[in-house]
Design an enzyme around this catalytic site. Sequence first.
Site, short mmCIF file in Angstrom:
data_model
loop_
_atom_site.label_atom_id
_atom_site.label_comp_id
_atom_site.label_asym_id
_atom_site.label_seq_id
_atom_site.Cartn_x
_atom_site.Cartn_y
_atom_site.Cartn_z
CD GLU A 36 27.48 -1.23 72.35
OE1 GLU A 36 27.47 0.00 72.13
OE2 GLU A 36 27.56 -2.07 71.45
CG HIS A 38 30.80 2.60 75.10
ND1 HIS A 38 29.55 2.06 75.26
CD2 HIS A 38 30.76 3.28 73.92
CE1 HIS A 38 28.78 2.42 74.23
NE2 HIS A 38 29.49 3.14 73.40
CG ASP A 47 26.11 3.79 72.42
OD1 ASP A 47 27.12 4.52 72.33
OD2 ASP A 47 26.07 2.64 71.99
CG HIS A 122 23.27 0.96 70.32
ND1 HIS A 122 24.43 0.56 70.93
CD2 HIS A 122 22.67 -0.17 69.87
CE1 HIS A 122 24.53 -0.76 70.86
NE2 HIS A 122 23.48 -1.22 70.21
CD GLU A 124 25.84 -2.50 67.38
OE1 GLU A 124 25.59 -1.43 67.99
OE2 GLU A 124 26.94 -3.09 67.50
CG HIS A 175 32.07 0.49 70.41
ND1 HIS A 175 30.82 0.82 70.90
CD2 HIS A 175 32.63 -0.29 71.35
CE1 HIS A 175 30.64 0.25 72.06
NE2 HIS A 175 31.72 -0.43 72.37
CD GLU A 180 30.68 5.89 71.09
OE1 GLU A 180 29.46 5.78 70.98
OE2 GLU A 180 31.43 4.93 71.37
ZN ZN Z 1 28.83 3.95 71.59
#
Ligand code: ZN
Length: 270
Positions: A36, A38, A47, A122, A124, A175, A180
């Site tokens: 994904e 970032h 992730d 992740h 979601e 996010h 992270e």
């Molecule tokens: Zn992430």
Amino acid sequence: MRQRTTSVSRYGDLTSPEVPRTMRGATLVWPVGGLEQHGPHLPLSVDMDIPDALARQVVAETGGLLLPGQPFSARSLPQSGGGLHFPGTVHIGGSTFIDYLTSCLAALSRLGVGRLVLINGHYENEGLLFEAIDGCAPTALFPDTEVVAFSWWSLVTEDWLAEHIPRFPGWHAEHAGLTETSLMMYLRPDVVRAERPSHPSPPPAGVYRHPVDADVMSHQGVLSSAAGASAELGERLFWHLVDGVVGILGTPARDSAGPATGHGPTAAAP
Ligand SMILES: [Zn+2]
């Protein structure tokens, strides 16, 4: 200073005849991640990299074997991952993701492991992962298996946050933010770019608005702020997470240490 372990026993290194005697009653750890966007400073693999590193350390400290990480994730959403407004994200639709996980769980149930640990990275994925586990009736499918699933951020305590990130924006908005970025600076500094984007108005949790204005919702795909990220903070957070997992798991399901071939553990890059 605690040392990370990246070289652990891997399920994929077993031969078929070794599987029954090695896996029955053992612990199997499966990182579930994503690819994904970032932001401009972190790679697409965040992730996956974080749960993978955590899974390796958990295997090293509590025993068991590591499954290859699941790299494709549920759909990125605008208020928790920037959505599909930015290039690079590769996703699976939610119903397909549940079906996929359900099939994997059915196959894994045949191994007779004592404990299956799923570490999610992740945002979601979480609800879909829990639904897949619940939907396959684990007490019937895995009568002798304890299934433990969690997202890594669920192990961060309120006390840790209050001490290290007093102005915390909420996990949905973290996010590509401070946690992270810091974890990646500790785990994989070679792939972290110099930019530290900041979005002054993180989206509220639990409110979905459409149409989405990606430039209002985020700054270059970052929902809060990466300012102040450091490898030191990432290191503190990583070991806080390791302690959290070890605390959840307690004693090993069985004193298993991987392939009974006489070969040592096999290294692999995270
Ligand atoms: Zn992430």
